[in-house]
Design an enzyme around this catalytic site. Structure first.
Site, PDB file in Angstrom:
ATOM      1  CE1 TYR A 177      -9.449  -4.696  -3.395  1.00 47.54           C
ATOM      2  CE2 TYR A 177      -9.866  -3.952  -1.142  1.00 47.54           C
ATOM      3  CZ  TYR A 177      -9.899  -4.950  -2.117  1.00 47.54           C
ATOM      4  OH  TYR A 177     -10.373  -6.200  -1.798  1.00 47.54           O
ATOM      5  CB  SER A 178      -4.063   0.892  -6.399  1.00 45.44           C
ATOM      6  OG  SER A 178      -3.179  -0.155  -6.142  1.00 45.44           O
ATOM      7  CB  CYS A 357       1.109  -1.418 -10.329  1.00 46.47           C
ATOM      8  SG  CYS A 357      -0.124  -1.550  -9.022  1.00 46.47           S
ATOM      9  CD  GLU A 397       1.346  -0.137  -3.985  1.00 45.20           C
ATOM     10  OE1 GLU A 397       2.006   0.439  -3.101  1.00 45.20           O
ATOM     11  OE2 GLU A 397       0.301   0.334  -4.484  1.00 45.20           O
ATOM     12  CE1 TYR A 399      -3.527  -6.359  -6.877  1.00 45.88           C
ATOM     13  CE2 TYR A 399      -2.059  -4.467  -6.650  1.00 45.88           C
ATOM     14  CZ  TYR A 399      -3.141  -5.092  -7.257  1.00 45.88           C
ATOM     15  OH  TYR A 399      -3.829  -4.427  -8.255  1.00 45.88           O
TER      16      TYR A 399
HETATM   17  C1  LIG Z   1      -0.921  -2.161  -1.952  1.00 44.94           C
HETATM   18  C2  LIG Z   1      -2.027  -3.052  -2.493  1.00 44.94           C
HETATM   19  C3  LIG Z   1      -2.840  -2.569  -3.480  1.00 44.94           C
HETATM   20  C4  LIG Z   1      -3.849  -3.382  -3.995  1.00 44.94           C
HETATM   21  N1  LIG Z   1      -4.650  -2.888  -4.979  1.00 44.94           N
HETATM   22  C5  LIG Z   1      -5.640  -3.644  -5.507  1.00 44.94           C
HETATM   23  C6  LIG Z   1      -6.464  -3.136  -6.554  1.00 44.94           C
HETATM   24  O1  LIG Z   1      -6.296  -1.989  -7.017  1.00 44.94           O
HETATM   25  N2  LIG Z   1      -7.439  -3.942  -7.038  1.00 44.94           N
HETATM   26  C7  LIG Z   1      -7.642  -5.224  -6.558  1.00 44.94           C
HETATM   27  O2  LIG Z   1      -8.561  -5.888  -7.027  1.00 44.94           O
HETATM   28  N3  LIG Z   1      -6.862  -5.715  -5.569  1.00 44.94           N
HETATM   29  C8  LIG Z   1      -5.880  -4.966  -5.021  1.00 44.94           C
HETATM   30  N4  LIG Z   1      -5.105  -5.467  -4.000  1.00 44.94           N
HETATM   31  C9  LIG Z   1      -5.425  -6.813  -3.433  1.00 44.94           C
HETATM   32  C10 LIG Z   1      -6.476  -6.680  -2.325  1.00 44.94           C
HETATM   33  O3  LIG Z   1      -5.911  -6.019  -1.208  1.00 44.94           O
HETATM   34  C11 LIG Z   1      -6.984  -8.019  -1.810  1.00 44.94           C
HETATM   35  O4  LIG Z   1      -5.890  -8.823  -1.438  1.00 44.94           O
HETATM   36  C12 LIG Z   1      -7.824  -8.791  -2.827  1.00 44.94           C
HETATM   37  O5  LIG Z   1      -8.960  -8.052  -3.217  1.00 44.94           O
HETATM   38  C13 LIG Z   1      -8.288 -10.117  -2.215  1.00 44.94           C
HETATM   39  O6  LIG Z   1      -8.952  -9.866  -1.028  1.00 44.94           O
HETATM   40  P1  LIG Z   1     -10.255 -10.707  -0.608  1.00 44.94           P
HETATM   41  O7  LIG Z   1     -10.718 -10.263   0.721  1.00 44.94           O
HETATM   42  O8  LIG Z   1     -11.257 -10.698  -1.711  1.00 44.94           O
HETATM   43  O9  LIG Z   1      -9.673 -12.180  -0.543  1.00 44.94           O
HETATM   44  P2  LIG Z   1      -9.539 -13.083   0.792  1.00 44.94           P
HETATM   45  O10 LIG Z   1     -10.851 -13.564   1.197  1.00 44.94           O
HETATM   46  O11 LIG Z   1      -8.715 -12.344   1.765  1.00 44.94           O
HETATM   47  O12 LIG Z   1      -8.734 -14.278   0.183  1.00 44.94           O
HETATM   48  C14 LIG Z   1      -7.380 -14.168  -0.102  1.00 44.94           C
HETATM   49  C15 LIG Z   1      -6.736 -15.454   0.273  1.00 44.94           C
HETATM   50  O13 LIG Z   1      -7.213 -16.500  -0.551  1.00 44.94           O
HETATM   51  C16 LIG Z   1      -6.206 -17.435  -0.774  1.00 44.94           C
HETATM   52  N5  LIG Z   1      -6.051 -17.586  -2.234  1.00 44.94           N
HETATM   53  C17 LIG Z   1      -6.063 -16.619  -3.152  1.00 44.94           C
HETATM   54  N6  LIG Z   1      -5.884 -17.122  -4.403  1.00 44.94           N
HETATM   55  C18 LIG Z   1      -5.741 -18.448  -4.230  1.00 44.94           C
HETATM   56  C19 LIG Z   1      -5.503 -19.522  -5.122  1.00 44.94           C
HETATM   57  N7  LIG Z   1      -5.416 -19.317  -6.429  1.00 44.94           N
HETATM   58  N8  LIG Z   1      -5.405 -20.774  -4.598  1.00 44.94           N
HETATM   59  C20 LIG Z   1      -5.490 -20.988  -3.268  1.00 44.94           C
HETATM   60  N9  LIG Z   1      -5.721 -20.003  -2.375  1.00 44.94           N
HETATM   61  C21 LIG Z   1      -5.829 -18.759  -2.848  1.00 44.94           C
HETATM   62  C22 LIG Z   1      -4.967 -16.924  -0.131  1.00 44.94           C
HETATM   63  O14 LIG Z   1      -4.848 -17.547   1.132  1.00 44.94           O
HETATM   64  C23 LIG Z   1      -5.234 -15.450   0.056  1.00 44.94           C
HETATM   65  O15 LIG Z   1      -4.565 -14.910   1.158  1.00 44.94           O
HETATM   66  C24 LIG Z   1      -4.061  -4.694  -3.490  1.00 44.94           C
HETATM   67  C25 LIG Z   1      -3.217  -5.170  -2.481  1.00 44.94           C
HETATM   68  C26 LIG Z   1      -2.215  -4.373  -1.997  1.00 44.94           C
HETATM   69  C27 LIG Z   1      -1.323  -4.915  -0.916  1.00 44.94           C
END
Ligand SMILES: Cc1cc2nc3c(=O)[nH]c(=O)nc-3n(C[C@H](O)[C@H](O)[C@H](O)COP(=O)(O)OP(=O)(O)OC[C@H]3O[C@@H](n4cnc5c(N)ncnc54)[C@H](O)[C@@H]3O)c2cc1C
Length: 399
Positions: A177-178, A357, A397, A399
């Site tokens: 997370y940023s 971003c 950046e 994601y």
């Molecule tokens: C450098 C960087 C900075 C980031 N900064 C932020 C930030 O500031 N704020 C923020 O909120 N997030 C940010 N993110 C994103 C964050 O890291 C997570 O990826 C995000 O919160 C989702 O994680 P999760 O565990 O909730 O989802 P997970 O449970 O891991 O689910 C994600 C998975 O769900 C599936 N999925 C997602 N959308 C769909 C769809 N529409 N249809 C079908 N399948 C789908 C995909 O397989 C995906 O891999 C950042 C990511 C990076 C790489």
């Protein structure tokens, strides 16, 4: 003139060796007139202008300048011109070295805490950022770092390890997370870190069932006093330059605003805390979202605009409420296209940095907008952008 033909031949040879494709002419004697206005290049206080010229058009452009009564005083490959940042900008002012990322001597903290040994902090507060009528959930989270060694810079990220196990029974992996706060933290005591997190929510493509993201749901449902496992910090791509006179263009969709909140707070809100960084340049934020209530940190951004009208601009693209010039939804790339000529002038300044971003894929529209404008000046945007990336002045950046 023969001097320049010799110089061009030399540069042509050099460009073949170095794969340079774009050059910058510094031209004097092009006073503002109907014809020269069309050149549309910034005029420096000294009266010279910089004109970016693709290799293919060097000869033609030289003849055109000569017809308009201009005199070329220097020709430099674009890369050298950018490096000359310390010598002169287009406004003829001296500037400081360019980026933290390029400044190898600068201490950039990385991986103070790794996944095997995370720091366990505490949630101090969680605030909803989406107002009534908006879609989804986005929380501003404040974590206590007391007792940790965790130091970070604006533009870096941290990792969060959600508790529990995945469907294979293995501990969850970290999510990045940023960081949305400055190095001093929202309480200005150098002891907190803030995030801006959207709860991931989507319909399962086969079952149609609502699915919530693991880590984002964990964070968005967190209560004051809860423990949180933190790793990092990581990231050197999105660092802010030290130059107080820089032009900082920020393009964000949704939570992509997080690092820019950190930038803007450092530039404008924490002047007392940073006597060696008194920002005097231009910061321009483009922010895209679906509805007005989804504009994150809206009040604070608009307050900054009121306080620093000369130094801070914000331009919104609200897709479900505003229309673009063709009557379609207003996405961020349409705002880029509307402002592309001015952006192009700004981006050419050697101390200008552009940051993107947010949602993956948003770069495509931005490139389209920039290509259309640079095309008018016979500059190939993808070549120019490659050079900006090499110069560490184009930061992405998504994601
Ligand atoms: C450098 C960087 C900075 C980031 N900064 C932020 C930030 O500031 N704020 C923020 O909120 N997030 C940010 N993110 C994103 C964050 O890291 C997570 O990826 C995000 O919160 C989702 O994680 P999760 O565990 O909730 O989802 P997970 O449970 O891991 O689910 C994600 C998975 O769900 C599936 N999925 C997602 N959308 C769909 C769809 N529409 N249809 C079908 N399948 C789908 C995909 O397989 C995906 O891999 C950042 C990511 C990076 C790489």
């Amino acid at each position: 003139m023969s001097h320049y033909i010799g110089k061009i031949l030399y540069l042509m040879e050099k460009q073949t060796m170095n794969n340079q494709t774009t050059f910058v002419y510094e031209v004097e004697g092009l006073r503002q007139s109907e014809t020269t206005d069309k050149v549309n290049n910034p005029v420096r206080q000294s009266g010279t202008v910089y004109i970016t010229v693709p290799y293919k058009r060097m000869n033609q452009e030289m003849q055109r300048i000569s017809r308009m009564g201009g005199k070329i005083v220097s020709i430099k490959p674009l890369s050298e011109h950018s490096k000359a940042n310390g010598k002169a900008t287009q406004t003829g002012e001296k500037t400081k070295p360019m980026t933290q990322a390029k400044d190898k001597k600068k201490e950039i903290p990385v991986n103070t805490y790794r996944p095997k040994n995370p720091f366990v902090g505490k949630c101090l507060s969680s605030t909803e950022l989406v107002r009534e009528g908006g879609e989804g959930t986005v929380r501003h989270l404040l974590f206590d770092l007391s007792g940790s060694e965790l130091k970070y810079l604006e533009g870096q990220s941290i990792g969060i390890i959600p508790p529990g196990t995945d469907d294979k029974g293995k501990p969850h992996k970290l999510r990045l997370y940023s960081i949305a706060s400055t190095r001093h933290g929202d309480n200005l005591d150098d002891n907190t870190v803030s995030l801006c997190v959207r709860q991931l929510e989507y319909k399962h493509p086969e079952t149609g069932e609502k699915v919530y993201g693991v880590c984002s749901s964990y964070l968005c449902n967190m209560n004051e006093g809860d423990d949180v496992s933190i790793t990092g910090p990581v990231g050197k791509e999105m660092l802010l330059p030290d130059d107080e006179d820089a032009t900082i263009i920020m393009i964000a969709t949704g939570t992509g605003i997080a690092p820019f909140r950190a930038f803007l707070w450092r530039m404008f809100k924490e002047r007392e805390q940073n006597p060696d960084y008194q920002f005097k340049g231009l910061a321009w934020l483009f922010f895209g979202c679906a509805y007005t209530p989804n504009i994150l940190y809206k009040e604070e951004l608009e307050e900054l605009q009121r306080q620093f009208p000369e130094n801070f601009r914000v331009t919104y693209a609200i897709s479900r409420e505003q229309k673009n010039k063709d009557g379609g939804k207003m996405y961020i790339q349409h705002r880029i296209q509307e402002n592309a000529e001015e952006l192009w002038q700004l981006i050419q300044k050697p101390n200008a940095h552009t940051y993107i971003c947010g949602l993956k894929g948003m770069e495509g529209g931005i490139d389209e907008g920039m290509s259309a404008v640079t095309g008018q000046f016979n500059v190939d945007w993808s070549d120019y952008q490659k050079q900006l990336k090499k110069d560490h002045r184009w930061h992405v950046e998504t994601y």
